[in-house]
Enzyme design. Sequence first.
Site, PDB file in Angstrom:
ATOM      1  N   ASP A 372      42.527  69.936  35.030  1.00  0.00           N
ATOM      2  CA  ASP A 372      42.231  69.386  33.702  1.00  0.00           C
ATOM      3  C   ASP A 372      41.576  68.018  33.883  1.00  0.00           C
ATOM      4  O   ASP A 372      42.016  67.204  34.723  1.00  0.00           O
ATOM      5  CB  ASP A 372      43.512  69.251  32.888  1.00  0.00           C
ATOM      6  CG  ASP A 372      43.218  68.810  31.454  1.00  0.00           C
ATOM      7  OD1 ASP A 372      42.846  69.680  30.639  1.00  0.00           O
ATOM      8  OD2 ASP A 372      43.360  67.604  31.175  1.00  0.00           O
ATOM      9  N   GLU A 415      38.313  71.425  28.594  1.00  0.00           N
ATOM     10  CA  GLU A 415      38.148  70.770  29.888  1.00  0.00           C
ATOM     11  C   GLU A 415      39.064  71.358  30.946  1.00  0.00           C
ATOM     12  O   GLU A 415      39.223  70.782  32.013  1.00  0.00           O
ATOM     13  CB  GLU A 415      38.417  69.253  29.756  1.00  0.00           C
ATOM     14  CG  GLU A 415      39.863  68.872  29.519  1.00  0.00           C
ATOM     15  CD  GLU A 415      40.276  68.940  28.052  1.00  0.00           C
ATOM     16  OE1 GLU A 415      41.306  68.365  27.711  1.00  0.00           O
ATOM     17  OE2 GLU A 415      39.552  69.579  27.248  1.00  0.00           O
TER      18      GLU A 415
END
Length: 516
Positions: A372, A415
Amino acid sequence: MKRYITPTLQISIGILSLTLSIIFIAYSLGFFPDEEKAALEARAKISETLALQLANLAGRNEADAIKDTIDAVVGRNGDVVSMAVRGEDGKLLVGSRDHDSLWVERADGKSTATQVQIPLFNGDVPAGKIEIVFRPMAADNIFGMPSSMMGFVGFVGLTGFAGYFLILKRALWELDPSRAIPERVKAAFDTLAEGVLIMDEREFVLLANNAFVRDLYQSSKSLVGVNAGTLPWAASGAAAEAAGEFPWQTAMHVEQPVLGIPMAIRNPSGESRRLSVNATRIVDGRGIVRGVIATFDDVTLLHRANEQLNTSIQELHSSQVKISEQNRQLQLLASTDPLTGCLNRRTFFEKAAQSLQRAVGQRQSISFFMVDADHFKSINDRFGHVVGDKVLAGMADVLERSCGDHGLVGRYGGEEFCIAATGLTAPDAERLAERIRRAVADIATWLPGGERVTISIGIASLGSTPCELADLVKRADEALYAAKTAGRNRYVSWETIRPPTEAARPGQLARLLAGA
């Protein structure tokens, strides 16, 4: 309308020209008598004889006899125009009429071809002379030859031409190649649909049936007597020509028939006809080769059909290649994320489940990573979504280059990225996670001003106890949460933390399990 000279007439003219040339050469070399010389010799003998007669009469003073002799000679001999006996003093003693007007005295006193003078003597004393006037020598020469000689040449020319023509006509009729094949045999071959050529041992055509002449070669002329090798065979279609000889030439040297040789012939209009040629030699009763018979099957339409079929097959193959490429593109679009190029969430979890099943079956290790980007919302807010998309595409590139052939890389959404790597032990998985973290942190070109991007990674490895993919996803998610809680820009392995309760992050875990 063109007029063609027959071969018989051509040969006759050639032989006659040769004959006349031989006559002219023989004449120029002196093999024919010289008429002018013979005439001069005859005049000399006449003059000598007359001189003796007149001298004998003059010696006996027989003037009347001299006159009678002169008149008789002039009257009977057409070559003598006049005669006379002239005294030493120059007076005309006896002579024929008009002699003075015909005689021309020469200053040198010598005789000519038309005027002859013979001296008379009384003992040793000159007593006068005999004068004889002859007609002028014939001047009717043609091409330097007397007219009589030209008459001879004309006679030889006319009779020789007639004789040569008749003899050659008969000889050529006897030697006509078409007479070697009986008419009933020709008629039988003309009924065949395939072309037929019968040739002698020198390849000269003895018979060409209608199918060959009319349908294949499309000529209005007869091919009898023509050398078959000189016909316009198309080199591009003549397989036998590549070997240096035609099928019928090969057939003359072998006992077995030559079959199915591909060839082509170009007709006078330039159109090419594809052929399949068979040939076999013809031998007489003593086994001597006398010729060959060749048949020609027109396979032009079949060849064109094959070409069209090959073209269709090529077009079909090209279409299949295009369809395969389009399917590949569609498959790629359906299985990859359009922004980053890595696997999309659905495809990733399908392939990850297959990798887990193989790893369990082959007793291999497998690790699951959740990656992430830290503070990604801030990146979008400060620099815009274009820069944010650049960061995501760059992260996907780093992940794929770092994993290589060991793992699958997929974008879960936003993301967040997932990695499933096989064949790695737990320490290997941690080293890979650290390598990825450093590679991303070292890049200073994604954000303006050289600002760096950091990532957090959660790792879950397959232990000794088998588990489902959902279990690995849950564990990696819990490890990722722990990494973020610990300050981000780091990796955390699930084995190093106490598993939190499922109520810790129910929203994110529910999404991951639903995706699995």
